[in-house]
Design a protein around this motif. Structure first.
Motif, PDB file in Angstrom:
ATOM      1  N   UNK A  80       0.992  -1.349  -0.011  1.00 46.38           N
ATOM      2  CA  UNK A  80      -0.091  -0.070  -0.011  1.00 46.38           C
ATOM      3  C   UNK A  80       0.899   1.246  -0.029  1.00 46.38           C
ATOM      4  N   UNK A  81       1.986   1.286   0.679  1.00 44.67           N
ATOM      5  CA  UNK A  81       3.005   2.486   0.863  1.00 44.67           C
ATOM      6  C   UNK A  81       3.686   2.414  -0.182  1.00 44.67           C
ATOM      7  N   UNK A  82       3.956   1.492  -1.066  1.00 45.92           N
ATOM      8  CA  UNK A  82       4.683   1.589  -2.376  1.00 45.92           C
ATOM      9  C   UNK A  82       3.908   2.258  -3.421  1.00 45.92           C
ATOM     10  N   UNK A  83       2.447   1.534  -3.373  1.00 49.73           N
ATOM     11  CA  UNK A  83       1.842   2.269  -4.479  1.00 49.73           C
ATOM     12  C   UNK A  83       1.255   3.692  -4.299  1.00 49.73           C
ATOM     13  N   UNK A  84       1.345   4.117  -3.130  1.00 48.18           N
ATOM     14  CA  UNK A  84       0.995   5.468  -2.704  1.00 48.18           C
ATOM     15  C   UNK A  84       2.329   6.486  -3.376  1.00 48.18           C
ATOM     16  N   UNK A  85       3.464   6.040  -3.236  1.00 52.91           N
ATOM     17  CA  UNK A  85       4.494   6.859  -3.776  1.00 52.91           C
ATOM     18  C   UNK A  85       4.771   6.548  -5.313  1.00 52.91           C
ATOM     19  N   UNK A  86       4.452   5.456  -5.909  1.00 55.61           N
ATOM     20  CA  UNK A  86       4.643   5.086  -7.313  1.00 55.61           C
ATOM     21  C   UNK A  86       3.480   5.079  -8.164  1.00 55.61           C
ATOM     22  N   UNK A  87       2.554   5.432  -7.475  1.00 54.39           N
ATOM     23  CA  UNK A  87       1.194   5.640  -8.245  1.00 54.39           C
ATOM     24  C   UNK A  87       0.428   6.708  -7.906  1.00 54.39           C
TER      25      UNK A  87
END
Length: 209
Positions: A80-87
Motif C-alpha cells: 500500500x505504501x509503495x503504491x502511494x509513492x509510485x502510483x
C-alpha cells in the motif's frame, strides 16, 4: 520553458534538476519537495505534503513536467505504501500539472512496466503509464530504465550487490539488461520534456546504457 519537476531530491531527479538549471532553454524550474533544496536563481522549491497537494498554486502553470518519484518495496514497507509513492503521487502530480496547462510530461518508469504483469512492481508501473495516457498530455514519454547506476544518499543493499554483478557481466548481457547510469536517464527525461514531441513515446533501457 517553465519546467515542473517531481522527485528532485532523489538520485535521478537530482540529475534532472542539475541539467535543467544549467540548460539555457529552461527559464524556470519548480520542484515541489518535502525537504529544502539548495537555492538557485532559476529554482522555486515549494515545500509540500504529497498527501495534500495545493492544486490551486500558481506554480502549476508550466510548459512541461518531469516525474522522477519512486521508492522500493523495502523502503516503503508495504504494498500500500509503495503504491502511494509510485502510483498515487505521480498521478496526482500529473493531473495537477495538466490542469495548470502543462503540455508535455515525462515519467521515470521501469523496464518491464506492464499493467497485466504478475509482478506487483511492474504492474504498478504499468498501471501508472496507462492512467497517464488518459490525462490528455499532448506529449507523453515513458523512460523505462533497468537497474539504475549511481550514488544514493541512502544506499539500497540489494542494488549495490546487483550493480557489482552487472558490471562484471556487462559484456555478456544484451543492452537492455545492462546498468543504466542515472545521468543518462535524467538526460532522456529532460530531452523528452523539452522536445515535447506529439504523441506517446517510450524510451527503453537499451537506449540508456
Amino acid at each position: 520553458m517553465k519546467l515542473l519537476l517531481a522527485g528532485a531530491s532523489g538520485l535521478v531527479g537530482g540529475h534532472v534538476l542539475r541539467l535543467a538549471l544549467a540548460d539555457p532553454a529552461v527559464e524556470r524550474v519548480t520542484a515541489p519537495t518535502r525537504r529544502p533544496l539548495p537555492p538557485h536563481p532559476k529554482l522555486d522549491a515549494p515545500l509540500l505534503d504529497w498527501n495534500a497537494l495545493p492544486t490551486d498554486a500558481p506554480w502549476w502553470r508550466a510548459d512541461a513536467a518531469v516525474c522522477a518519484l519512486g521508492t522500493t518495496m523495502r523502503a516503503a514497507g508495504s504494498r500500500a505504501a509503495f503504491r502511494k509513492v509510485d502510483y498515487d503521487y505521480p498521478l496526482a502530480f500529473a493531473q495537477a500539472a495538466r490542469r495548470g496547462g502543462v503540455r508535455a510530461y515525462a515519467l521515470n518508469s521501469a523496464l518491464g512496466a506492464d499493467a497485466g504483469s504478475m509482478f506487483f512492481y511492474n504492474r504498478v508501473k504499468g498501471e501508472l503509464e496507462a492512467a497517464l495516457a488518459g490525462i490528455g498530455f499532448e506529449s507523453l514519454t515513458y523512460v523505462r530504465p533497468g537497474l539504475i547506476e549511481g550514488e544514493r544518499e541512502q544506499p539500497r543493499p540489494g542494488e549495490v550487490v546487483a550493480t557489482k554483478v552487472l558490471r562484471i557481466a556487462a559484456p555478456l548481457l544484451p543492452q537492455r539488461w545492462r546498468l543504466n547510469p542515472a545521468p543518462r536517464i535524467a538526460q532522456a527525461l529532460l530531452q523528452a520534456a523539452l522536445r515535447a514531441e506529439p504523441g506517446v513515446h517510450a524510451v527503453g533501457s537499451e537506449r540508456l546504457v
